[in-house]
Design a protein around this motif. Sequence first.
Motif, PDB file in Angstrom:
ATOM      1  N   GLU A   1      83.225 -13.327  36.594  1.00  0.00           N
ATOM      2  CA  GLU A   1      83.291 -14.786  36.718  1.00  0.00           C
ATOM      3  C   GLU A   1      83.793 -15.465  35.434  1.00  0.00           C
ATOM      4  O   GLU A   1      84.191 -16.630  35.466  1.00  0.00           O
ATOM      5  CB  GLU A   1      81.910 -15.374  37.031  1.00  0.00           C
ATOM      6  N   TRP A   2      83.729 -14.746  34.321  1.00  0.00           N
ATOM      7  CA  TRP A   2      84.098 -15.343  33.032  1.00  0.00           C
ATOM      8  C   TRP A   2      85.543 -15.055  32.637  1.00  0.00           C
ATOM      9  O   TRP A   2      85.948 -15.319  31.507  1.00  0.00           O
ATOM     10  CB  TRP A   2      83.155 -14.830  31.947  1.00  0.00           C
ATOM     11  N   THR A   3      86.326 -14.525  33.593  1.00  0.00           N
ATOM     12  CA  THR A   3      87.739 -14.270  33.315  1.00  0.00           C
ATOM     13  C   THR A   3      88.595 -15.404  33.850  1.00  0.00           C
ATOM     14  O   THR A   3      88.251 -16.057  34.842  1.00  0.00           O
ATOM     15  CB  THR A   3      88.201 -12.944  33.953  1.00  0.00           C
TER      16      THR A   3
ATOM     17  N   THR B   1      71.554 -19.670  43.494  1.00  0.00           N
ATOM     18  CA  THR B   1      70.342 -20.170  42.836  1.00  0.00           C
ATOM     19  C   THR B   1      70.304 -19.889  41.341  1.00  0.00           C
ATOM     20  O   THR B   1      69.301 -20.189  40.679  1.00  0.00           O
ATOM     21  CB  THR B   1      69.080 -19.567  43.488  1.00  0.00           C
ATOM     22  N   ALA B   2      71.366 -19.326  40.787  1.00  0.00           N
ATOM     23  CA  ALA B   2      71.369 -18.937  39.370  1.00  0.00           C
ATOM     24  C   ALA B   2      71.686 -20.135  38.472  1.00  0.00           C
ATOM     25  O   ALA B   2      72.757 -20.724  38.566  1.00  0.00           O
ATOM     26  CB  ALA B   2      72.383 -17.831  39.124  1.00  0.00           C
ATOM     27  N   MET B   3      70.755 -20.488  37.599  1.00  0.00           N
ATOM     28  CA  MET B   3      70.976 -21.598  36.672  1.00  0.00           C
ATOM     29  C   MET B   3      72.204 -21.400  35.777  1.00  0.00           C
ATOM     30  O   MET B   3      72.861 -22.386  35.420  1.00  0.00           O
ATOM     31  CB  MET B   3      69.722 -21.809  35.820  1.00  0.00           C
ATOM     32  N   PRO B   4      72.573 -20.143  35.382  1.00  0.00           N
ATOM     33  CA  PRO B   4      73.779 -20.003  34.546  1.00  0.00           C
ATOM     34  C   PRO B   4      75.044 -20.575  35.147  1.00  0.00           C
ATOM     35  O   PRO B   4      76.047 -20.749  34.448  1.00  0.00           O
ATOM     36  CB  PRO B   4      73.880 -18.479  34.368  1.00  0.00           C
ATOM     37  N   ARG B   5      75.035 -20.920  36.436  1.00  0.00           N
ATOM     38  CA  ARG B   5      76.213 -21.553  37.034  1.00  0.00           C
ATOM     39  C   ARG B   5      76.551 -22.890  36.383  1.00  0.00           C
ATOM     40  O   ARG B   5      77.642 -23.410  36.551  1.00  0.00           O
ATOM     41  CB  ARG B   5      75.988 -21.764  38.534  1.00  0.00           C
ATOM     42  N   ILE B   6      75.602 -23.446  35.637  1.00  0.00           N
ATOM     43  CA  ILE B   6      75.864 -24.713  34.944  1.00  0.00           C
ATOM     44  C   ILE B   6      77.042 -24.573  33.982  1.00  0.00           C
ATOM     45  O   ILE B   6      77.684 -25.570  33.611  1.00  0.00           O
ATOM     46  CB  ILE B   6      74.599 -25.197  34.187  1.00  0.00           C
ATOM     47  N   ASN B   7      77.377 -23.343  33.606  1.00  0.00           N
ATOM     48  CA  ASN B   7      78.487 -23.121  32.683  1.00  0.00           C
ATOM     49  C   ASN B   7      79.835 -23.546  33.263  1.00  0.00           C
ATOM     50  O   ASN B   7      80.781 -23.758  32.511  1.00  0.00           O
ATOM     51  CB  ASN B   7      78.540 -21.646  32.274  1.00  0.00           C
ATOM     52  N   SER B   8      79.935 -23.628  34.573  1.00  0.00           N
ATOM     53  CA  SER B   8      81.204 -24.048  35.169  1.00  0.00           C
ATOM     54  C   SER B   8      81.179 -25.507  35.618  1.00  0.00           C
ATOM     55  O   SER B   8      82.156 -25.990  36.183  1.00  0.00           O
ATOM     56  CB  SER B   8      81.543 -23.150  36.370  1.00  0.00           C
TER      57      SER B   8
ATOM     58  N   LYS C   1      87.149 -31.136  32.671  1.00  0.00           N
ATOM     59  CA  LYS C   1      87.155 -30.552  31.331  1.00  0.00           C
ATOM     60  C   LYS C   1      87.506 -29.070  31.399  1.00  0.00           C
ATOM     61  O   LYS C   1      87.356 -28.418  32.427  1.00  0.00           O
ATOM     62  CB  LYS C   1      85.783 -30.731  30.679  1.00  0.00           C
ATOM     63  N   ASP C   2      87.971 -28.552  30.271  1.00  0.00           N
ATOM     64  CA  ASP C   2      88.261 -27.129  30.189  1.00  0.00           C
ATOM     65  C   ASP C   2      86.964 -26.338  30.300  1.00  0.00           C
ATOM     66  O   ASP C   2      85.915 -26.742  29.788  1.00  0.00           O
ATOM     67  CB  ASP C   2      88.941 -26.803  28.855  1.00  0.00           C
ATOM     68  N   THR C   3      87.045 -25.196  30.979  1.00  0.00           N
ATOM     69  CA  THR C   3      85.872 -24.342  31.134  1.00  0.00           C
ATOM     70  C   THR C   3      86.309 -22.886  31.033  1.00  0.00           C
ATOM     71  O   THR C   3      87.493 -22.576  31.206  1.00  0.00           O
ATOM     72  CB  THR C   3      85.173 -24.589  32.477  1.00  0.00           C
ATOM     73  N   ILE C   4      85.360 -22.001  30.771  1.00  0.00           N
ATOM     74  CA  ILE C   4      85.679 -20.572  30.695  1.00  0.00           C
ATOM     75  C   ILE C   4      84.903 -19.797  31.747  1.00  0.00           C
ATOM     76  O   ILE C   4      84.715 -18.589  31.628  1.00  0.00           O
ATOM     77  CB  ILE C   4      85.397 -19.996  29.287  1.00  0.00           C
ATOM     78  N   CYS C   5      84.464 -20.489  32.801  1.00  0.00           N
ATOM     79  CA  CYS C   5      83.701 -19.828  33.854  1.00  0.00           C
ATOM     80  C   CYS C   5      84.324 -20.124  35.207  1.00  0.00           C
ATOM     81  O   CYS C   5      84.488 -21.280  35.576  1.00  0.00           O
ATOM     82  CB  CYS C   5      82.241 -20.277  33.832  1.00  0.00           C
ATOM     83  N   ASN C   6      84.688 -19.074  35.944  1.00  0.00           N
ATOM     84  CA  ASN C   6      85.232 -19.195  37.290  1.00  0.00           C
ATOM     85  C   ASN C   6      84.120 -18.900  38.292  1.00  0.00           C
ATOM     86  O   ASN C   6      83.970 -17.773  38.762  1.00  0.00           O
ATOM     87  CB  ASN C   6      86.383 -18.204  37.494  1.00  0.00           C
ATOM     88  N   THR C   7      83.315 -19.916  38.586  1.00  0.00           N
ATOM     89  CA  THR C   7      82.237 -19.721  39.544  1.00  0.00           C
ATOM     90  C   THR C   7      82.780 -19.213  40.873  1.00  0.00           C
ATOM     91  O   THR C   7      83.751 -19.741  41.401  1.00  0.00           O
ATOM     92  CB  THR C   7      81.484 -21.035  39.780  1.00  0.00           C
ATOM     93  N   MET C   8      82.143 -18.161  41.410  1.00  0.00           N
ATOM     94  CA  MET C   8      82.482 -17.691  42.749  1.00  0.00           C
ATOM     95  C   MET C   8      81.199 -17.304  43.459  1.00  0.00           C
ATOM     96  O   MET C   8      80.211 -16.916  42.825  1.00  0.00           O
ATOM     97  CB  MET C   8      83.450 -16.501  42.697  1.00  0.00           C
TER      98      MET C   8
ATOM     99  N   TRP D   1      80.011 -13.816  48.480  1.00  0.00           N
ATOM    100  CA  TRP D   1      80.882 -13.494  49.606  1.00  0.00           C
ATOM    101  C   TRP D   1      82.349 -13.718  49.266  1.00  0.00           C
ATOM    102  O   TRP D   1      83.223 -13.043  49.815  1.00  0.00           O
ATOM    103  CB  TRP D   1      80.480 -14.281  50.851  1.00  0.00           C
ATOM    104  N   GLU D   2      82.624 -14.641  48.343  1.00  0.00           N
ATOM    105  CA  GLU D   2      84.004 -14.824  47.900  1.00  0.00           C
ATOM    106  C   GLU D   2      84.470 -13.616  47.096  1.00  0.00           C
ATOM    107  O   GLU D   2      85.598 -13.136  47.262  1.00  0.00           O
ATOM    108  CB  GLU D   2      84.114 -16.096  47.054  1.00  0.00           C
ATOM    109  N   PHE D   3      83.594 -13.133  46.206  1.00  0.00           N
ATOM    110  CA  PHE D   3      83.950 -11.931  45.453  1.00  0.00           C
ATOM    111  C   PHE D   3      84.213 -10.763  46.395  1.00  0.00           C
ATOM    112  O   PHE D   3      85.190 -10.016  46.222  1.00  0.00           O
ATOM    113  CB  PHE D   3      82.843 -11.540  44.474  1.00  0.00           C
ATOM    114  N   LEU D   4      83.333 -10.573  47.376  1.00  0.00           N
ATOM    115  CA  LEU D   4      83.487  -9.432  48.277  1.00  0.00           C
ATOM    116  C   LEU D   4      84.799  -9.511  49.040  1.00  0.00           C
ATOM    117  O   LEU D   4      85.482  -8.492  49.224  1.00  0.00           O
ATOM    118  CB  LEU D   4      82.300  -9.373  49.236  1.00  0.00           C
ATOM    119  N   LYS D   5      85.179 -10.690  49.480  1.00  0.00           N
ATOM    120  CA  LYS D   5      86.467 -10.865  50.167  1.00  0.00           C
ATOM    121  C   LYS D   5      87.616 -10.526  49.225  1.00  0.00           C
ATOM    122  O   LYS D   5      88.566  -9.823  49.598  1.00  0.00           O
ATOM    123  CB  LYS D   5      86.592 -12.306  50.667  1.00  0.00           C
ATOM    124  N   LEU D   6      87.535 -11.010  47.984  1.00  0.00           N
ATOM    125  CA  LEU D   6      88.576 -10.734  46.995  1.00  0.00           C
ATOM    126  C   LEU D   6      88.725  -9.233  46.767  1.00  0.00           C
ATOM    127  O   LEU D   6      89.840  -8.704  46.713  1.00  0.00           O
ATOM    128  CB  LEU D   6      88.224 -11.431  45.673  1.00  0.00           C
ATOM    129  N   ALA D   7      87.600  -8.541  46.634  1.00  0.00           N
ATOM    130  CA  ALA D   7      87.636  -7.114  46.332  1.00  0.00           C
ATOM    131  C   ALA D   7      88.129  -6.286  47.519  1.00  0.00           C
ATOM    132  O   ALA D   7      88.995  -5.417  47.375  1.00  0.00           O
ATOM    133  CB  ALA D   7      86.252  -6.647  45.890  1.00  0.00           C
TER     134      ALA D   7
END
Length: 224
Positions: free
Chosen positions: A119-121, A149-156, A163-170, A173-179
């Motif tokens: 997610e950070w790429t 439910t993960a609070m670290p999602r606040i990074n995106s 604003k510029d960000t360095i987190c690509n929230t997904m 199920w989106e990741f699984l489709k991508l993979a």
Amino acid sequence: MKSFSWTDTSQFQWDERAKSWHSKSLNMWLNGSRKEIIPFIENYIPKGKFLDLGCGDGFGSYLLFERGYDVSGIDISEKMIQYAKKKETNHLTFYQGDMLNLPFNDEEFTGMMAINSLEWTERPLDALNEVKRVMKDNGFGCFGILGPTAMPRINSFSRLEGKDTICNTMMPWEFLKLATENGWELIAEKEVYKKEVTDRHVTGLSNKLKQALSFMTIFILKVK
């Protein structure tokens, strides 16, 4: 005015967080949200040459090494790698670098993990393809993707303000489709929940609904 660089900003911000991360890392892996990852990997991924992408301070890499894997860890943060290198020994090595341009040969690894790192790429699909490049055919990967439910999602969050960000929230199920649309096959998955979620909340739910309640979903995938 200097233009925004995802790579430079990511390295700077993770260098800034390295001390705080290091202070919490051991507890996360042994008692917290990451405690089930190593046993899950052992159930599905044979011992062999293993890559830890976004290894942070290297404690997860070290746990795999203790269990007989030959581990190489890589992280974009130089300060994280300074912590990790204190654990370095035969069959446990660390490198500073970017997931989009891995310093490894084609088909070098039989196993890998990327826990809350894809997610950070800047370009997750390019990163996933770069990971696939260094994996042997039929190699296995373990990916941990933060759930809703993960609070670290606040990074995106700042992306919503333009604003510029360095987190690509997904979403998981989106990741699984991508993979699965780009050369990976699903072998197994496991949800990690916050303590408020009990068995009675998830019994009988579909995988997508379980993912919707998750703090993190852990996937085991195989290179097709």
